[in-house]
Design an enzyme around this catalytic site. Structure first.
Site, PDB file in Angstrom:
ATOM      1  N   ARG A  56       1.091  -1.211   0.057  1.00 38.11           N
ATOM      2  CA  ARG A  56       0.008   0.147   0.196  1.00 38.11           C
ATOM      3  C   ARG A  56       0.826   1.212  -0.100  1.00 38.11           C
ATOM      4  NH1 ARG A  56      -2.159  -3.594  -0.724  1.00 38.11           N
ATOM      5  NH2 ARG A  56      -2.171  -2.779  -2.795  1.00 38.11           N
ATOM      6  N   HIS A 104      -7.922   6.978  10.867  1.00 42.17           N
ATOM      7  CA  HIS A 104      -7.419   5.738  10.699  1.00 42.17           C
ATOM      8  C   HIS A 104      -6.098   5.621  10.603  1.00 42.17           C
ATOM      9  CE1 HIS A 104     -11.916   4.781   9.553  1.00 42.17           C
ATOM     10  NE2 HIS A 104     -11.736   5.226  10.967  1.00 42.17           N
ATOM     11  N   GLY A 170     -16.947  10.595  -0.631  1.00 45.18           N
ATOM     12  CA  GLY A 170     -16.450   9.447  -1.023  1.00 45.18           C
ATOM     13  C   GLY A 170     -16.214   8.416  -0.008  1.00 45.18           C
TER      14      GLY A 170
END
Ligand code: APR
Length: 228
Positions: A56, A104, A170
């Site tokens: 990622r 997060h 989103g």
């Protein structure tokens, strides 16, 4: 100066080439989210998790902020803007936003497994088993996984209570406590939601729905707000 609070999710980074979590029948880069984004997943297979987030991180280095990220930064010329994002990428910052709260966590940072307050910026470098803090504790991605507390939520909620304008972009609003933030916005706050799909925005009154992708819908809304 009017205050704008912006709550974003994976959808704002989709047009930069970063996949969302729930648009491909619940698989995120071919894994079930719970397998690679939960504290149980970390205890079960820390190497899989480190490798997954290394992938990622490399991907974030390769992609660029899109027109939506850049348009949000323009709002700072006229408004007091805070971006509250569920995303772990750094595209809001690279797009020019100066006040970003990552609910997060952040993919470019590492955290000690021995002291959650010990974090270090690692940029786009990989993390491996054996990478430790000064006291020998294994490092992990600085990410809030399912089953863990969201340390920034109180600060985010407090900021949202003083919003004049709330823009939700989103996000499927599927994950709490992030999804509950919009309930902290004042009754008379003007609210917009930008998403190409219908999103269950609960009983939010006076929500202006913009059924567009972020790359189109956000610059158009920013243009409107800059000329109000
Ligand atoms: N522009 C705007 N919105 C988009 C676009 C786009 N180009 N493409 C997809 N979307 C929307 C989808 O319609 C959906 O509503 O983005 C949303 C993505 O939803 P999710 O994949 O659930 O992502 P998100 O809401 O950010 O997930 C929340 O869940 O897995 C956890 O921690 C993870 O932060 C994540 C949280």
């Amino acid at each position: 100066m009017k205050k704008i609070v912006i709550l974003t999710g994976a959808g704002i980074s989709a047009e930069s080439g970063i996949s969302t979590f729930r648009d491909s029948d619940g698989l995120w880069e071919n894994y079930r989210v719970e397998e690679v984004a939960s504290i149980e997943g970390w205890y079960a297979n820390p190497k899989l998790m480190l490798d997954f987030y290394n992938e990622r991180r490399r991907q974030v280095e390769k992609v660029q902020p899109n027109a939506a990220h850049k348009a949000l930064a323009l709002l700072e010329q006229k408004y007091d803007v805070t971006v509250i994002t569920q995303n772990i990428d750094n595209l809001h910052e690279r797009g020019g936003s100066s006040k970003v709260i990552h609910l997060h966590g952040e993919i470019t940072k590492a955290q000690s497994t021995g002291d959650p307050f010990w974090t270090r910026d690692i940029g786009y470098n990989d993390l491996h088993i054996g990478d430790c803090d000064d006291h020998g504790y294994q490092l992990r991605p600085f990410i809030v996984w399912f089953g863990e507390a969201v340390p920034e939520i109180e600060r985010a909620a407090k900021i949202t209570t003083s919003a004049d304008i709330l823009i939700i972009i989103g996000t499927s609003l599927a994950v709490y406590p992030a999804a509950g933030l919009m309930n902290y916005a004042p009754q008379n706050c003007v609210k917009y939601l930008i998403d190409p799909k219908a999103v269950p925005a609960g009983g939010i009154a006076h929500l202006n729905i913009i059924r567009e992708k972020a790359g189109k819908g956000v610059p158009e809304l920013v243009d409107k707000l800059m000329n109000e």
